[in-house]
Design a protein around this motif. Structure first.
Motif, PDB file in Angstrom:
ATOM      1  N   GLU A   1       0.830  -1.210   0.000  1.00 17.74           N
ATOM      2  CA  GLU A   1       0.000   0.000   0.000  1.00 17.74           C
ATOM      3  C   GLU A   1       0.863   1.258   0.000  1.00 17.74           C
ATOM      4  O   GLU A   1       0.539   2.239  -0.675  1.00 17.74           O
ATOM      5  CB  GLU A   1      -0.932   0.024   1.213  1.00 17.74           C
ATOM      6  CG  GLU A   1      -1.941  -1.091   1.260  1.00 17.74           C
ATOM      7  CD  GLU A   1      -1.384  -2.359   1.894  1.00 17.74           C
ATOM      8  OE1 GLU A   1      -0.339  -2.296   2.583  1.00 17.74           O
ATOM      9  OE2 GLU A   1      -1.978  -3.425   1.679  1.00 17.74           O
ATOM     10  N   ASN A   2       1.959   1.220   0.741  1.00 20.62           N
ATOM     11  CA  ASN A   2       2.849   2.378   0.787  1.00 20.62           C
ATOM     12  C   ASN A   2       3.525   2.602  -0.561  1.00 20.62           C
ATOM     13  O   ASN A   2       3.651   3.744  -1.021  1.00 20.62           O
ATOM     14  CB  ASN A   2       3.902   2.205   1.879  1.00 20.62           C
ATOM     15  CG  ASN A   2       3.311   2.265   3.261  1.00 20.62           C
ATOM     16  OD1 ASN A   2       2.164   2.663   3.446  1.00 20.62           O
ATOM     17  ND2 ASN A   2       4.079   1.843   4.241  1.00 20.62           N
ATOM     18  N   LEU A   3       3.965   1.525  -1.204  1.00 16.01           N
ATOM     19  CA  LEU A   3       4.589   1.659  -2.519  1.00 16.01           C
ATOM     20  C   LEU A   3       3.599   2.190  -3.549  1.00 16.01           C
ATOM     21  O   LEU A   3       3.942   3.042  -4.368  1.00 16.01           O
ATOM     22  CB  LEU A   3       5.154   0.323  -2.984  1.00 16.01           C
ATOM     23  CG  LEU A   3       6.468  -0.115  -2.347  1.00 16.01           C
ATOM     24  CD1 LEU A   3       6.845  -1.504  -2.821  1.00 16.01           C
ATOM     25  CD2 LEU A   3       7.565   0.864  -2.647  1.00 16.01           C
ATOM     26  N   GLN A   4       2.362   1.705  -3.511  1.00 16.76           N
ATOM     27  CA  GLN A   4       1.333   2.200  -4.435  1.00 16.76           C
ATOM     28  C   GLN A   4       1.063   3.667  -4.210  1.00 16.76           C
ATOM     29  O   GLN A   4       0.926   4.441  -5.159  1.00 16.76           O
ATOM     30  CB  GLN A   4       0.042   1.411  -4.267  1.00 16.76           C
ATOM     31  CG  GLN A   4      -0.018   0.150  -5.071  1.00 16.76           C
ATOM     32  CD  GLN A   4      -1.383  -0.504  -4.953  1.00 16.76           C
ATOM     33  OE1 GLN A   4      -2.055  -0.381  -3.941  1.00 16.76           O
ATOM     34  NE2 GLN A   4      -1.774  -1.205  -5.998  1.00 16.76           N
ATOM     35  N   ASN A   5       0.969   4.075  -2.949  1.00 20.95           N
ATOM     36  CA  ASN A   5       0.724   5.480  -2.634  1.00 20.95           C
ATOM     37  C   ASN A   5       1.882   6.354  -3.115  1.00 20.95           C
ATOM     38  O   ASN A   5       1.658   7.425  -3.681  1.00 20.95           O
ATOM     39  CB  ASN A   5       0.516   5.656  -1.123  1.00 20.95           C
ATOM     40  CG  ASN A   5       0.115   7.059  -0.775  1.00 20.95           C
ATOM     41  OD1 ASN A   5      -0.654   7.685  -1.486  1.00 20.95           O
ATOM     42  ND2 ASN A   5       0.646   7.554   0.327  1.00 20.95           N
ATOM     43  N   ASN A   6       3.104   5.920  -2.902  1.00 15.78           N
ATOM     44  CA  ASN A   6       4.265   6.685  -3.349  1.00 15.78           C
ATOM     45  C   ASN A   6       4.315   6.781  -4.862  1.00 15.78           C
ATOM     46  O   ASN A   6       4.664   7.831  -5.411  1.00 15.78           O
ATOM     47  CB  ASN A   6       5.550   6.054  -2.813  1.00 15.78           C
ATOM     48  CG  ASN A   6       5.650   6.157  -1.309  1.00 15.78           C
ATOM     49  OD1 ASN A   6       4.959   6.932  -0.675  1.00 15.78           O
ATOM     50  ND2 ASN A   6       6.515   5.347  -0.732  1.00 15.78           N
ATOM     51  N   ASN A   7       3.959   5.713  -5.567  1.00 14.19           N
ATOM     52  CA  ASN A   7       3.926   5.747  -7.029  1.00 14.19           C
ATOM     53  C   ASN A   7       2.832   6.676  -7.539  1.00 14.19           C
ATOM     54  O   ASN A   7       3.008   7.354  -8.549  1.00 14.19           O
ATOM     55  CB  ASN A   7       3.757   4.347  -7.594  1.00 14.19           C
ATOM     56  CG  ASN A   7       4.992   3.493  -7.385  1.00 14.19           C
ATOM     57  OD1 ASN A   7       6.091   4.014  -7.252  1.00 14.19           O
ATOM     58  ND2 ASN A   7       4.803   2.188  -7.335  1.00 14.19           N
ATOM     59  N   LYS A   8       1.692   6.717  -6.857  1.00 13.26           N
ATOM     60  CA  LYS A   8       0.627   7.654  -7.231  1.00 13.26           C
ATOM     61  C   LYS A   8       1.096   9.092  -7.056  1.00 13.26           C
ATOM     62  O   LYS A   8       0.805   9.948  -7.891  1.00 13.26           O
ATOM     63  CB  LYS A   8      -0.616   7.426  -6.372  1.00 13.26           C
ATOM     64  CG  LYS A   8      -1.488   6.314  -6.815  1.00 13.26           C
ATOM     65  CD  LYS A   8      -2.788   6.386  -6.040  1.00 13.26           C
ATOM     66  CE  LYS A   8      -3.271   5.031  -5.667  1.00 13.26           C
ATOM     67  NZ  LYS A   8      -4.486   5.059  -4.855  1.00 13.26           N
ATOM     68  N   ILE A   9       1.807   9.352  -5.972  1.00 13.41           N
ATOM     69  CA  ILE A   9       2.315  10.701  -5.724  1.00 13.41           C
ATOM     70  C   ILE A   9       3.260  11.118  -6.845  1.00 13.41           C
ATOM     71  O   ILE A   9       3.214  12.256  -7.319  1.00 13.41           O
ATOM     72  CB  ILE A   9       3.018  10.770  -4.350  1.00 13.41           C
ATOM     73  CG1 ILE A   9       1.980  10.672  -3.235  1.00 13.41           C
ATOM     74  CG2 ILE A   9       3.839  12.043  -4.212  1.00 13.41           C
ATOM     75  CD1 ILE A   9       2.576  10.507  -1.856  1.00 13.41           C
ATOM     76  N   ILE A  10       4.107  10.205  -7.293  1.00 10.32           N
ATOM     77  CA  ILE A  10       5.028  10.510  -8.389  1.00 10.32           C
ATOM     78  C   ILE A  10       4.245  10.848  -9.658  1.00 10.32           C
ATOM     79  O   ILE A  10       4.523  11.847 -10.325  1.00 10.32           O
ATOM     80  CB  ILE A  10       5.983   9.339  -8.649  1.00 10.32           C
ATOM     81  CG1 ILE A  10       7.000   9.242  -7.529  1.00 10.32           C
ATOM     82  CG2 ILE A  10       6.699   9.496  -9.986  1.00 10.32           C
ATOM     83  CD1 ILE A  10       7.901   8.040  -7.635  1.00 10.32           C
TER      84      ILE A  10
END
Length: 118
Positions: free
Chosen positions: A25-34
């Protein structure tokens, strides 16, 4: 940005502690932010390039410059500890590059037409 889990259970071997554990979930959120950051800055960069009247290769060089500044800003936001928030440097450098290019060209031509043609 959400980081990885540094907690290690006392029952694990020392070789297991060397492998970073990430939460999906954290990786997905960080990728969305990018992707959101690149899209937003591509739109802003396209409008600026159109207002300044950049044409041809100059506009694309400006886009690469905007994306380089975006990558540097994202790395600075992560305190240059990329592997604490992402699984590789490619996430910071390349993710959202082509999608941002399409937004850039759209708003670049739109702003150029409004300011310099009409």
């Amino acid at each position: 940005m959400a980081g990885h889990d540094d907690s290690v259970a006392s029952g694990k071997k020392s070789s297991d502690a060397d492998i970073p554990s990430f939460h999906a979930e954290n990786l997905q959120n960080n990728n969305k932010i990018i992707c959101y950051s690149r899209t937003f800055l591509s739109i802003v960069g396209g409008v600026i390039a159109g207002i300044l009247g950049f044409t041809g290769l100059t506009g694309f060089v400006f886009y690469i410059l905007v994306m380089a500044i975006t990558s540097l800003g994202l790395a600075a936001k992560a305190k240059f500890s990329i592997y604490a928030y992402f699984d590789s440097w490619n996430r910071i450098i390349l993710d959202g590059f082509l999608g941002g290019l399409m937004s850039f060209v759209l708003f670049w031509t739109f702003a150029y037409d409004i300011v310099h043609i009409f």
